[in-house]
Design a protein around this motif. Structure first.
Motif, mmCIF file in Angstrom:
data_model
loop_
_atom_site.group_PDB
_atom_site.id
_atom_site.type_symbol
_atom_site.label_atom_id
_atom_site.label_comp_id
_atom_site.label_asym_id
_atom_site.label_seq_id
_atom_site.Cartn_x
_atom_site.Cartn_y
_atom_site.Cartn_z
ATOM 1 N N SER A 143 -45.833 -99.866 9.269
ATOM 2 C CA SER A 143 -45.083 -100.120 10.496
ATOM 3 C C SER A 143 -44.247 -101.371 10.299
ATOM 4 O O SER A 143 -44.588 -102.227 9.475
ATOM 5 N N ASN A 165 -53.680 -95.844 13.618
ATOM 6 C CA ASN A 165 -52.358 -96.281 14.065
ATOM 7 C C ASN A 165 -52.591 -97.517 14.917
ATOM 8 O O ASN A 165 -52.573 -97.476 16.130
ATOM 9 N N SER A 196 -43.036 -99.721 21.785
ATOM 10 C CA SER A 196 -43.576 -98.494 21.192
ATOM 11 C C SER A 196 -42.514 -97.823 20.323
ATOM 12 O O SER A 196 -42.830 -97.244 19.286
ATOM 13 N N ASN A 199 -42.700 -99.563 17.126
ATOM 14 C CA ASN A 199 -43.838 -99.115 16.316
ATOM 15 C C ASN A 199 -43.571 -97.780 15.649
ATOM 16 O O ASN A 199 -44.117 -97.482 14.602
ATOM 17 N N ASP A 200 -42.749 -96.964 16.287
ATOM 18 C CA ASP A 200 -42.501 -95.622 15.765
ATOM 19 C C ASP A 200 -41.448 -95.588 14.659
ATOM 20 O O ASP A 200 -41.231 -94.548 14.055
ATOM 21 N N LYS A 361 -47.152 -88.722 11.016
ATOM 22 C CA LYS A 361 -45.908 -88.959 11.747
ATOM 23 C C LYS A 361 -44.703 -88.559 10.921
ATOM 24 O O LYS A 361 -44.746 -88.550 9.696
ATOM 25 N N ASN A 363 -40.343 -88.929 10.826
ATOM 26 C CA ASN A 363 -39.142 -89.589 11.351
ATOM 27 C C ASN A 363 -37.905 -88.884 10.815
ATOM 28 O O ASN A 363 -37.827 -88.592 9.624
ATOM 29 N N PHE A 384 -38.651 -88.773 16.401
ATOM 30 C CA PHE A 384 -39.956 -89.147 15.864
ATOM 31 C C PHE A 384 -40.993 -88.226 16.465
ATOM 32 O O PHE A 384 -40.910 -87.827 17.622
ATOM 33 N N ASP A 386 -45.380 -87.607 16.266
ATOM 34 C CA ASP A 386 -46.648 -87.913 15.606
ATOM 35 C C ASP A 386 -47.784 -87.098 16.187
ATOM 36 O O ASP A 386 -47.663 -86.515 17.270
ATOM 37 N N SER A 454 -46.976 -87.155 20.254
ATOM 38 C CA SER A 454 -45.835 -87.672 21.008
ATOM 39 C C SER A 454 -44.553 -87.366 20.265
ATOM 40 O O SER A 454 -44.544 -87.169 19.052
ATOM 41 N N ARG A 456 -40.429 -88.632 20.265
ATOM 42 C CA ARG A 456 -39.491 -89.620 20.784
ATOM 43 C C ARG A 456 -38.084 -89.331 20.265
ATOM 44 O O ARG A 456 -37.892 -89.048 19.086
ATOM 45 N N VAL A 482 -39.553 -90.763 25.385
ATOM 46 C CA VAL A 482 -40.741 -90.332 24.664
ATOM 47 C C VAL A 482 -41.560 -89.455 25.587
ATOM 48 O O VAL A 482 -41.607 -89.677 26.800
#
Lengths: 1041, 504
Positions: A143, A165, A196, A199-200, A361, A363, A384, A386, A454, A456, A482
């Motif tokens: 991260s 995570n 957040s 973080n993603d 996850k 991306n 994104f 995860d 999730s 995003r 998100v």
């Protein structure tokens, strides 16, 4: 891209009105280092007061030059000023190419500031620090936050949980608000995003992170600004050719250390061996075979379980797996003169240290820009997704956290032998499992799951329009949305009461939840650059921004499921518990930012922003934020300084700003909520919220002043930056703890004052810079302190996060914030522990302040050594001068697993350095009265109540990152004709943690049990709700095609 | 260029102009800011039921203090209780929950315009404030419940609170009367989960609470004071309760959180599982012996479970490590019996038995109460048997035993308090504890069973009580007041010796 943005603001107004039909000067400007063409450079003939800026291809054309000999100059932030003579004749076209040389290393930086506006570092009147992609990710972090730890003075990142995570808290210059959010603002590619979203991010997609440390730097962002900002810029394509990069890393993760536990005594109660105990109050280990677990009936298919009554090495640690994380990123980037793109796909798969914990996850990032005449269009977008699948955290009939079930095992238990929990003839099976109180953790893993997913979408579109040469308008619309779903379930467990008389059946449930969180931001910024006179220049920015935030979350729980192992809401009996939560917030602001410069060595910056927010009472929802700053480049201003041979830069800055913080949505009104058990039939019921609201609640005010010093020596090979600042927060919006007899458990009001100050130093240097060998070092020093000046009349302290057992974090008048308080020993004037002469036991004292939870100082060190293609880098930090409460260690006192509980061999002993009242107001040294109940009762019920025992020194040295990278020499790979760059490396994280000597190790001092939420600022209490700290190591491969 | 700049200014101007409506989004869609009193009352009552009957609730505290319940093998559930570890965290929920839950809701009603709701609010406030005084002595009262207006309320003398409660109850009765006379008064309906909106019963309950107050005051106040107050009760014409006062919002059996809280926490939860607290809790052998020695087997059988081997109890703080002391072999509370009747039984907050025994005491002391001490005493025993669904009350109270049969009881106060102890066991046991602290009765001594050190009066003490200590006579002020209201909270009293004002 930065250069291009600069080109937009760095145009110069053509002042000359006189027009003769004469010669033309034209040419191309290139960068000496890279050879790239250079857009946006001002090329001027000062005598004539005419000039031109280079276009996207680095070309300039100055028309209507009368015949003559002139000086031509070209300048660009961070480059040496170019000066040359040219001769122009009538009607002639003179071609004059210019090569710009970087002025000094480290100074050709531009800073990306608010709204994505790049500025030359000299013009910036506040302190910033930039972390490049290489520095961020040289050890393949999972991260971005992890990659920043230890690299920026003033930035503190706390890893608050362990697990697949882990949750991070990002603080800049500490805590300035008692109850409010203290986390730094996140801006990604010019649009406000969220922690957040940060973080993603895929760390491989990051070009740079610019850290705006103080409120002044971020003041253009309005109420979000008070905690500074991290300005994240993602990678963009280059303007030439196509690059394909592939990056892979695999790292393994394992338990770094387990708590220090005693290994002398095993299962039992009050000195007597008891099979099935989770507590450790049995006799001393003797190696005899003993029954553990139930006494099975004669016809039972299993024999009684017998184990040697002896310690099993690493019996808890061995429960945990070696986890693994694999990361892959492929990126494509490229472009031509008028456009560029960057595309990347990344995936990360993690298996946790807890068996069956998984995290994945993905991306997808697409960034692009295109110039169309005087308009540049840009898009930055990333998607994104995860998936998390981890063990639940409401385990057993007591709803305990998972780690509890690992910790509650005596030392003679071979815990990793119980994985076969589904087999009725195995000792791992629920009815057969030895522990009479807490279930088999393998069973917990198999029957309790918490799954979530999730998605995003984050990105923005922008249009930048050069209205005229020196005025540009940029509009940007960003979205950060998100949505997530979750399913958390627990299977039912029924116990055979003959075998497990103390166990309560575990009821089943399934919770389905969904949420969506959408943030839309828009801003319109006009910038102009005006050379007012030869000496004075003005850079002006006018803008407006709008931000909307919408949240909706819902959750439903069904209990007591009918069909075993079928986890659907329809399977529940009784009523479904359901709830919906929605909130909406809107803010709007207009702002201006004016920087006057005098001969490019003195800069005066003033800004103002008027903000309007939806969350304050409508008659008082608008406020103004001013800031002012001054930057003086003394090395340019004063020849005597400029002439010092080894000094390349000396700059001082000063600034002051006032920013305000508003409320969260709906906080201005007291509300009612449906009471837990209602409705009963047709009878519904609502309760008044526990928190009372001040009808006159106002915004929270933060004033901060900062002084900075930036220096560079030896052409920038060595840099030293320093800053000192002080802040004052008033009208703190705080949920204070009133007497519960007031009928409220909280009261949201404005109180008190916090004042803080801090210092930061960073020293960077290329210690050795030779042909094949280089060594550079960066050292950061951070210290800060926030003191509580005032709480409110009649109250000297407020609890931030307090536990009834007798400890918590507090804001206490005239003390540093936050402060741990804990039930203490009673001490005589000589500092001896006062005992009760009848029992010999120490008296249980009051709650007393035990120390602050923010460090005296933090030292961060990054260094890398390069020899030919081999690079070794390391990042480490040292934090000291603060304490934390080792929550969980106190519980291990109850279970008799703590080191202390066995320190006197379960005998009564004279409490060291103790005394008792002599009856005449004095104290007599205690040399002969032993404590009572040393077998168990003393530790469980007496020592354990004195929570001072669990306040620990939080000092830690951590080797955060260590990496070895080898770039295969180009000669070797050029033959492939495909691969242009190849490097391989080894990486490690948290390889080494050194905690203070002579102190029982329990968990990581950074851990916190309740992240987020209202008590987010109660840092310093943590330890047992999250699995133990981990370290990781692995390898990495980078290929470029 | 000018047009371009003007265009820009227009855009900015438009954005600024539209921002007023744009910002008007601060209404919470999930939580109302105003609700009618019929939605406030049932929550307050539910809190009261939970306060009295939850695990570690008020009744439970009374059961622990009065030696009613012991602990089965396999649990270390009641360490604090058995040690009488009356620190600032010991049952501190008694303070916190009263103010932050029940009283908060009732105070909303007191400040409402609807007369009936206002009166109910006052009566229930009186109910709670008396208990708070009985537990703590001086308490925040006149400045309490002001929420944000008074974050740090001062403490009022327990005696003054008591006096004001009598006034408050009179005001409540008067408010009900004036509301009945007013046209278009807002009626109370099913949301009154005690009396279903029957305001005459609320008046009766107000008088009944006054009797509880006067009984407690009967040792310290002049007779004239008590008799004056008794006259006011008599003049109100509203009488007293004629039945046990229970709260039942419509408990449901198979819904977690909707069962009777006592059943749910000390019996069987909604998924049909016997709770750990149920298993951990059993009769003391002392109590079993007492019932048996006084031929009180129907009440014993209604309260406690008889196992195949007979009744078996464990005295407080005694070793409980043997296999025949596990939950399956000891007398836990009887499921489906008289205390744990069912998941849907009402939550008792005031028993008729206690009320009759209060009247018996006042009559015995010669105050102006209609009916003889003996008739109230026997009515109290009858009400206790009725509550438990036990038969044979009259043959019991005529069985000739000391402290059972009025005529054969040498010490009438001991007899009344003994019967109050038995009648409130597992129901509202705190009342027996308060009166024990006041009167020193019951004086029941262990027979044929070893208990711990014995209190000065002879009523047994936990084996883990410190040898120099009695059972507590009050609670410590809670940890929350020490941290949140430190400037007002009185110095911690000695919980073993400093009695509440009505016992001094």
């Amino acid at each position: 891209m930065i250069r291009k943005l600069l080109s937009l603001i760095a145009c110069i107004l053509i002042l000359s009105g006189a027009v003769y039909a004469q010669g033309t000067v034209t040419g191309t400007v290139t960068d000496k280092e890279t050879g790239d063409t250079f857009p946006g450079v001002n090329v001027v003939i000062p005598q004539l007061q005419i000039g031109a800026a280079t276009n996207a291809n680095g070309e300039y054309t100055i028309k209507n030059v009368p015949a003559g000999t002139y000086t031509i100059t070209a300048s660009f932030v961070g480059y040496k000023k170019y000066t040359a003579q040219i001769q122009v004749s009538d009607g002639e076209k003179v071609v004059h190419n210019i090569v710009l040389v970087p002025s000094v290393v480290g100074l050709n930086d531009v800073v990306v500031t608010a709204y994505g506006i790049s500025r030359g570092k000299n013009s910036v009147a506040y302190q910033t620090q930039s972390v490049s992609s290489e520095d961020l990710n040289n050890a393949e972090v999972t991260s971005v936050a992890e990659g920043l730890v230890g690299k920026v003075a003033g930035l503190q990142i706390n890893t608050q949980t362990s697990g697949v995570n882990s949750q991070k808290q990002i603080l800049l210059r500490g805590l300035r608000s008692i109850s409010g959010n203290n986390e730094a603002l996140i801006v990604i590619d010019g649009s406000i995003a969220s922690q957040s979203a940060f973080n993603d991010l895929n760390p491989n997609d990051i070009k740079s992170v610019d850290v705006l440390k103080g409120a002044t730097a971020a003041s253009l962002y309005g109420s979000n600004a008070s905690n500074g900002a991290l300005i994240v810029t993602t990678k963009q394509g280059d303007h030439d050719g196509l690059k394909v990069k592939y990056n892979h890393s695999t790292t393994w993760r394992e338990v770094a250390y387990m708590p220090d536990f005693q290994s002398k005594f095993g299962s039992g109660w009050d000195g007597v061996y008891t099979p099935g105990e989770n507590t450790n109050w049995g006799p001393r280990f003797d190696g005899q075979m003993r029954r553990i677990g139930p006494d099975f009936p004669a016809d039972y298919p299993l024999d009684n379980q017998m184990v040697p009554y002896a310690p099993v090495k690493d019996n808890l640690k061995n429960f945990f797996n070696r986890g693994a994380t694999a990361q892959n990123t492929i990126s494509l980037s490229g472009g031509n003169e008028s456009g560029s793109f960057y595309l990347s796909v990344g995936d990360q798969q993690t298996d946790g240290i807890v068996p069956n914990d998984e995290y994945k996850k993905y991306n997808f990032t697409a960034n692009g820009s295109k110039e169309l005449g005087d308009v540049t269009l840009g898009v930055n977008a990333s998607f994104f997704k995860d998936n998390k699948n981890v063990v639940g955290n409401n385990i057993g009939a007591q709803d305990r956290a998972f780690y509890w079930f690992v910790l509650n095992n005596p030392k003679e238990i071979p815990l990793n032998k119980y994985s076969n929990w589904q087999d009725p003839t195995s000792y791992g099976y629920p009815d057969n499992y030895y522990n009479a109180y807490y279930e088999n953790p393998y069973w917990a893993i198999g029957t309790n799951r918490d799954k979530s997913e999730s998605k995003r979408l984050r990105g923005n579109i922008s249009a930048s329009w050069d209205i005229i040469d020196n005025i540009n308008v940029t509009g940007r619309l960003g979205v950060n949305t998100v949505s997530g779903i979750g399913k958390d379930y627990r299977a039912a467990q029924h116990y055979d009461p003959q075998l497990k008389p103390s166990m309560t059946d575990v009821p089943s449930y399934v919770t389905d939840s969904e949420y969506q969180n959408t943030q839309v931001t828009g801003n319109l910024v006009a910038k102009g650059d005006f050379q007012l006179t030869e000496a004075f220049g003005l850079n002006a920015i006018l803008g407006s921004s709008v931000e909307t935030h919408q949240y909706r979350g819902s959750s439903m729980t069904a209990n007591n499921l009918s069909i075993p192992n079928f986890f659907d809401i329809s399977n529940g009996t009784g009523k479904i518990d359901a709830s919906v939560n929605e909130s909406q917030k809107r803010t709007f602001g207009v702002f201006g930012d004016f920087t006057f410069n005098y001969k490019e060595w003195a800069y005066l910056n003033v800004t103002g922003r008027q903000d309007f927010t939806s969350t304050l009472p409508s008659d008082n929802n608008s406020y103004f934020y001013p800031s002012a700053g001054l930057s003086l480049v003394l090395s340019k201003a004063i020849p005597a300084i400029g002439d010092i041979p080894f000094l390349s830069l000396l700059k001082v800055t000063a600034n002051n700003s006032t920013v305000y913080k508003d409320l969260n949505p709906y906080q201005v009104n007291e509300t009612y909520s449906q009471s837990g058990s209602f409705p009963f039939g047709t009878i519904n019921g609502f309760y008044l919220s526990g928190t009372a609201i001040d009808n006159n609640i106002k915004k929270e005010k933060l004033n901060s002043t900062e002084f900075g010093l930036n220096t560079a020596f030896f052409d920038g090979r060595v840099t030293f930056d320093a800053s000192y600042y002080f802040t004052k927060t008033t009208n703190l919006i705080t949920n204070i703890s009133p007497s519960i007899a007031s009928g409220s458990t909280g009261y949201l009001t404005n109180i008190g004052q916090l004042s803080g100050n801090g210092m930061e130093f960073s020293l960077g240097g290329n210690v050795i810079e030779a042909k094949d060998f280089s060594w550079n070092v960066n050292l950061n020093y951070t210290s800060y302190e926030q003191k509580v000046d005032e709480i409110q009349p009649g109250a000297d302290e407020i609890a931030i996060e307090s536990y009834n057992a007798g400890y918590g974090t507090y804001a206490i008048k005239d003390m540093v914030f936050p402060q741990i308080k804990a039930v203490s020993y009673v001490r005589d004037p000589q500092g001896r522990v006062v005992i009760d002469p009848e029992t010999g036991n120490p008296l249980i004292g009051d709650l007393k302040p035990m120390g602050k939870t923010t460090p005296d100082y933090t030292l961060g060190l990054n260094t890398s050594v390069n020899y030919k293609g081999l690079t070794v880098s390391a990042t480490m930090d040292y934090r000291t001068g603060y304490v934390y409460y080792a929550q969980g260690l106190d519980i291990m006192e109850f279970t008799g697993r703590s080191i202390e509980s066995a320190s006197a061999n379960r005998q009564n002993f004279v409490f060291p350095n103790s005394s008792y009242p002599d009856g005449n107001g004095g104290y007599t040294e205690n040399t002969n009265i032993p404590i009572s109940g040393g077998t168990m009762d003393f530790w469980q019920n007496h020592y354990n109540q004195i929570k001072e025992n669990y306040v620990k020194d939080a000092t830690a040295f951590k080797l955060r990152e260590l990496s070895v990278n080898y770039s295969i020499p180009v000669e070797l790979i050029s033959k492939t004709r495909v691969i242009s760059k190849l490097s391989v490396g080894l990486v490690a994280h948290n390889l080494l943690t050194i905690l203070p000597d002579g102190q029982t190790k329990f968990s990581d001092p950074e851990f916190k049990n309740t992240g987020g939420g209202y008590d987010q600022n109660g840092i310093g209490v943590g330890g047992y709700l999250t699995p133990p700290p981990t370290r990781s190591y692995g390898f990495v491969v980078n290929i470029e095609f | 260029m000018k047009t371009r700049i003007s265009l820009l200014l227009i855009i900015v101007g438009l954005l600024a102009a539209s921002c007023k409506d744009f910002l008007d989004v601060n209404t919470d869609p999930n939580n109302p800011t105003e609700v009618s009193p019929d939605l406030v009352l049932p929550v307050g009552l539910n809190y009261t039921a939970v306060y009295e009957q939850q695990d570690r609730g008020l009744n439970h505290l009374g059961n622990m203090m009065m030696f009613n319940f012991g602990e089965s093998n396999g649990f270390s559930w009641y360490d604090q209780e058995f040690k009488y570890n009356a620190t600032s965290t010991f049952y501190d929920q008694m303070f916190d929950d009263a103010y932050s839950r029940s009283l908060k809701q009732y105070n909303i009603l007191v400040n409402r315009p609807e007369g009936y709701y206002k009166a109910i609010g006052m009566i229930m406030e009186a109910y709670h404030f008396q208990i708070l005084v009985d537990l703590y002595g001086d308490i925040p009262y006149s400045e309490a419940l002001e929420r944000g207006k008074k974050s740090n309320p001062k403490y009022d003398k327990g005696e003054e609170v008591y006096n004001d409660l009598l006034t408050k109850l009179s005001t409540a009765i008067a408010t009900i009367d004036s509301t009945s006379n007013a046209e278009s008064s807002v009626k109370v309906g099913d949301d009154d989960t005690v009396f279903g909106g029957d305001m005459s019963k609320w008046k009766a309950f107000a008088n009944t609470l006054k009797i509880r107050i006067l009984t407690r005051l009967s040792d310290t106040k002049p007779a004239s004071f008590i008799n004056d107050e008794l006259a006011k009760i008599s003049n109100s014409g509203a009488g007293y309760i004629t039945d046990d006062v229970t709260i039942n919002p419509g408990y449901e059996k198979e819904q977690e959180g909707k069962q009777n809280p006592y059943w749910n926490q000390l019996g069987v939860n909604a998924s049909g599982t016997e709770t750990l607290s149920y298993k951990a809790t059993c009769a003391t052998q002392f109590v079993i012996n007492f019932f048996q020695n006084t031929n009180d087997t129907t009440r014993l059988g209604a309260i406690f479970q008889e196992d195949p081997s007979g009744y078996k109890g464990i005295n407080q703080g005694q070793p409980n490590n043997s296999d025949d002391q596990t939950p399956d072999y000891v007398s836990n509370l009887k499921l489906g019996g008289g205390v744990l009747k069912s998941a849907t039984m009402g939550s008792a907050i005031f028993t008729l038995a206690e009320h009759e025994l209060n009247l018996a005491e006042l009559a015995f002391k010669g105050f102006n109460v209609s009916g003889s001490a003996q008739s109230h005493y026997e009515a109290g025993i009858q009400a206790s048997f009725d509550y438990l669904g036990a038969s044979g009350a009259s043959s019991y109270y005529t069985n000739g035993k000391e402290n059972v049969d009025w005529n054969n009881s040498s010490n009438k106060m001991d007899a009344i308090m003994t019967q109050k102890w038995l009648a409130t066991m597992g129901i509202t046991a705190e009342q027996a504890w308060f009166d024990y602290n006041r009167t020193g009765y019951p004086d029941a001594k262990p027979v044929g069973v070893s208990t711990g050190p014995t209190a000065p009066t002879g009523f047994p003490l936990s084996a883990q009580a410190g040898s120099n200590k009695d059972r507590p006579v009050r609670l410590h002020y809670p940890a929350s007041e020490i941290t949140r209201n430190g400037s007002n909270v009185p110095d911690q009293p000695d919980p073993f010796t400093q009695k509440i004002f009505w016992a001094q």
